[in-house]
Design an enzyme around this catalytic site. Structure first.
Site, PDB file in Angstrom:
ATOM      1  N   GLN A  14       0.823  -1.221   0.000  1.00 20.38           N
ATOM      2  CA  GLN A  14       0.000   0.000   0.000  1.00 20.38           C
ATOM      3  C   GLN A  14       0.853   1.266   0.000  1.00 20.38           C
ATOM      4  O   GLN A  14       0.706   2.124  -0.868  1.00 20.38           O
ATOM      5  CB  GLN A  14      -0.924   0.012   1.227  1.00 20.38           C
ATOM      6  CG  GLN A  14      -1.907   1.166   1.214  1.00 20.38           C
ATOM      7  CD  GLN A  14      -2.302   1.644   2.619  1.00 20.38           C
ATOM      8  OE1 GLN A  14      -1.780   1.181   3.618  1.00 20.38           O
ATOM      9  NE2 GLN A  14      -3.241   2.561   2.668  1.00 20.38           N
ATOM     10  N   ASP A  36       9.915  -6.406  -4.526  1.00 19.84           N
ATOM     11  CA  ASP A  36       8.893  -7.021  -3.659  1.00 19.84           C
ATOM     12  C   ASP A  36       8.953  -8.518  -3.902  1.00 19.84           C
ATOM     13  O   ASP A  36       9.558  -8.978  -4.882  1.00 19.84           O
ATOM     14  CB  ASP A  36       7.491  -6.467  -3.977  1.00 19.84           C
ATOM     15  CG  ASP A  36       6.558  -6.578  -2.766  1.00 19.84           C
ATOM     16  OD1 ASP A  36       6.330  -7.707  -2.292  1.00 19.84           O
ATOM     17  OD2 ASP A  36       6.076  -5.550  -2.286  1.00 19.84           O
ATOM     18  N   ASP A  54      13.079 -11.279  -1.733  1.00 18.55           N
ATOM     19  CA  ASP A  54      12.530 -11.599  -0.416  1.00 18.55           C
ATOM     20  C   ASP A  54      13.308 -10.777   0.617  1.00 18.55           C
ATOM     21  O   ASP A  54      14.530 -10.915   0.733  1.00 18.55           O
ATOM     22  CB  ASP A  54      12.710 -13.111  -0.186  1.00 18.55           C
ATOM     23  CG  ASP A  54      12.289 -13.545   1.212  1.00 18.55           C
ATOM     24  OD1 ASP A  54      11.980 -12.669   2.057  1.00 18.55           O
ATOM     25  OD2 ASP A  54      12.286 -14.772   1.460  1.00 18.55           O
ATOM     26  N   TYR A 144       2.844  -7.467  16.201  1.00 21.05           N
ATOM     27  CA  TYR A 144       3.275  -6.369  15.332  1.00 21.05           C
ATOM     28  C   TYR A 144       3.860  -5.234  16.170  1.00 21.05           C
ATOM     29  O   TYR A 144       4.952  -4.724  15.884  1.00 21.05           O
ATOM     30  CB  TYR A 144       2.051  -5.901  14.542  1.00 21.05           C
ATOM     31  CG  TYR A 144       2.251  -4.700  13.658  1.00 21.05           C
ATOM     32  CD1 TYR A 144       3.116  -4.738  12.567  1.00 21.05           C
ATOM     33  CD2 TYR A 144       1.530  -3.524  13.887  1.00 21.05           C
ATOM     34  CE1 TYR A 144       3.258  -3.629  11.733  1.00 21.05           C
ATOM     35  CE2 TYR A 144       1.665  -2.424  13.059  1.00 21.05           C
ATOM     36  CZ  TYR A 144       2.535  -2.482  11.990  1.00 21.05           C
ATOM     37  OH  TYR A 144       2.668  -1.395  11.170  1.00 21.05           O
TER      38      TYR A 144
HETATM   39  C1  AKB Z   1      -2.181  -1.542  11.149  1.00 18.06           C
HETATM   40  O1  AKB Z   1      -3.380  -1.278  11.322  1.00 18.06           O
HETATM   41  O2  AKB Z   1      -1.658  -2.607  11.487  1.00 18.06           O
HETATM   42  C2  AKB Z   1      -1.304  -0.478  10.530  1.00 18.06           C
HETATM   43  C3  AKB Z   1      -0.626   0.388  11.538  1.00 18.06           C
HETATM   44  C4  AKB Z   1      -1.397   1.357  12.320  1.00 18.06           C
HETATM   45  O3  AKB Z   1       0.568   0.309  11.690  1.00 18.06           O
HETATM   46  N1  AKB Z   1      -2.089   0.324   9.632  1.00 18.06           N
END
Ligand code: AKB
Length: 319
Positions: A14, A36, A54, A144
């Site tokens: 994106q 990519d 990669d 994350y």
């Molecule tokens: C997500 O929603 O994981 C991302 C971010 C806020 O880093 N868009």
């Protein structure tokens, strides 16, 4: 400007796809290599060199860097919050290995400058919810978020210890109409526009009053280019900068859309992404970025809504 040779890793994603086109406009198509693990859209593939790579393969990335005499790397490959919760170990490897590959190549003087995006996900449920400061309690409880917070610590470490010129921003939810995002918690703020135009209604996976920090793509690209162009002494934080433009709830966004599409209807059916959103800030204090390197946003919720609806109509992009 012309001595730069840029590699964008994650160029089909994106942000990566629009960032590559912006950098090609600034530095010339021949000076921006896109890469990519999968092919990207037509414009990206046809406007300059594209290489399949990669991000976790150090040897592959190193030979790309050597073959193209790369000076600057924009590392945009990452697994986002919602997908990362489903495959935590894979997310950890992708997000951390790709970063270490690039940090170590910079440490070995094979590249000069790195851009690496962090995220509002570095904050957690015990961080202050409103106007979340640059430095505060940070106890992310998503894979994350943990990977981004760890990444920030390593970026600062490589700068202090080895002089690696790494620059980073904590992105909020980025909203755009050209390329779909994948696997984020803030993705509803893009889906809603596409559904509004296509079906006249949308079922939100976040609840009505969930406020999150958001930003239009043009502002995100401007911030990325600005921080990378800033003189080194202006970049006082080598972990990552808070960055803010606007904050809104699904209900706020639906009301704004209704000003242009009065029949639009929204329903709410929160899923597992609600828990992730609840652990994140509702708004961000980005004073340091404004003070250090002159960050200024342009798009508020009104301008964003107009830009999204006009953009989707012009590009005839719906689902
Ligand atoms: C997500 O929603 O994981 C991302 C971010 C806020 O880093 N868009």
């Amino acid at each position: 400007m012309n001595s730069k040779k840029i590699l964008v890793i994650g160029a089909a994603g994106q942000i990566g796809s629009e960032l590559t086109m912006k950098l090609r406009g600034l530095f010339g198509n021949d000076n921006v290599i896109a890469s990519d693990i999968k092919n990207g859209g037509e414009e990206l593939m046809n406007s300059g060199t594209f290489e399949i790579a990669d991000a976790t393969d150090k040897a592959g990335i190193e030979s790309l860097i050597e073959n193209h005499k790369i000076t600057d790397v924009y590392l945009m490959a990452a697994m986002l919050s919602a997908t990362a919760e489903k495959i935590p170990m894979k997310a950890w490897s992708l997000n951390m290995d790709s970063l270490f590959n690039i940090l170590n190549l910079a440490k070995d003087k094979k590249i000069e400058r790195i851009f690496w995006p962090s995220s509002i996900a570095v904050f957690g449920p015990r961080s202050p919810k409103e106007n979340t400061p640059q430095t505060t309690i940070m106890e992310p409880n998503t894979v994350y978020g943990i990977s981004k917070q760890t990444g920030e610590r390593w970026c600062e470490y490589y700068f202090n210890k080895y002089g690696v010129d790494v620059r980073s921003i904590r992105f909020p939810g980025i909203i755009s109409y050209k390329t779909l995002p994948g696997g984020g918690t803030t993705d509803y703020a893009i889906e809603i526009f596409r559904s509004a135009l296509k079906d006249g209604c949308y079922t939100s996976f976040l609840s009505e009053n969930t406020a999150l920090p958001m930003m239009f793509m043009d502002d995100a690209l401007k911030a990325t280019v600005d921080i990378m162009q800033a003189p080194s002494e202006k970049i006082k934080l080598r972990s990552s900068y808070n960055l803010s433009a606007m904050s809104f709830t699904p209900n706020d966004l639906a009301s704004e859309i209704r000003k242009q599409l009065p029949e639009f209807e929204i329903r709410y059916n929160p899923d597992s992404r609600q828990q992730i959103a609840d652990s994140w800030p509702g708004s961000i204090d980005d004073n340091e970025a404004r003070k250090d390197w002159g960050w200024k946003h342009e798009f508020d919720i009104k301008k964003l809504t107009r830009a999204m609806l006009d953009g989707l109509k012009t590009e005839k992009l719906t689902f």
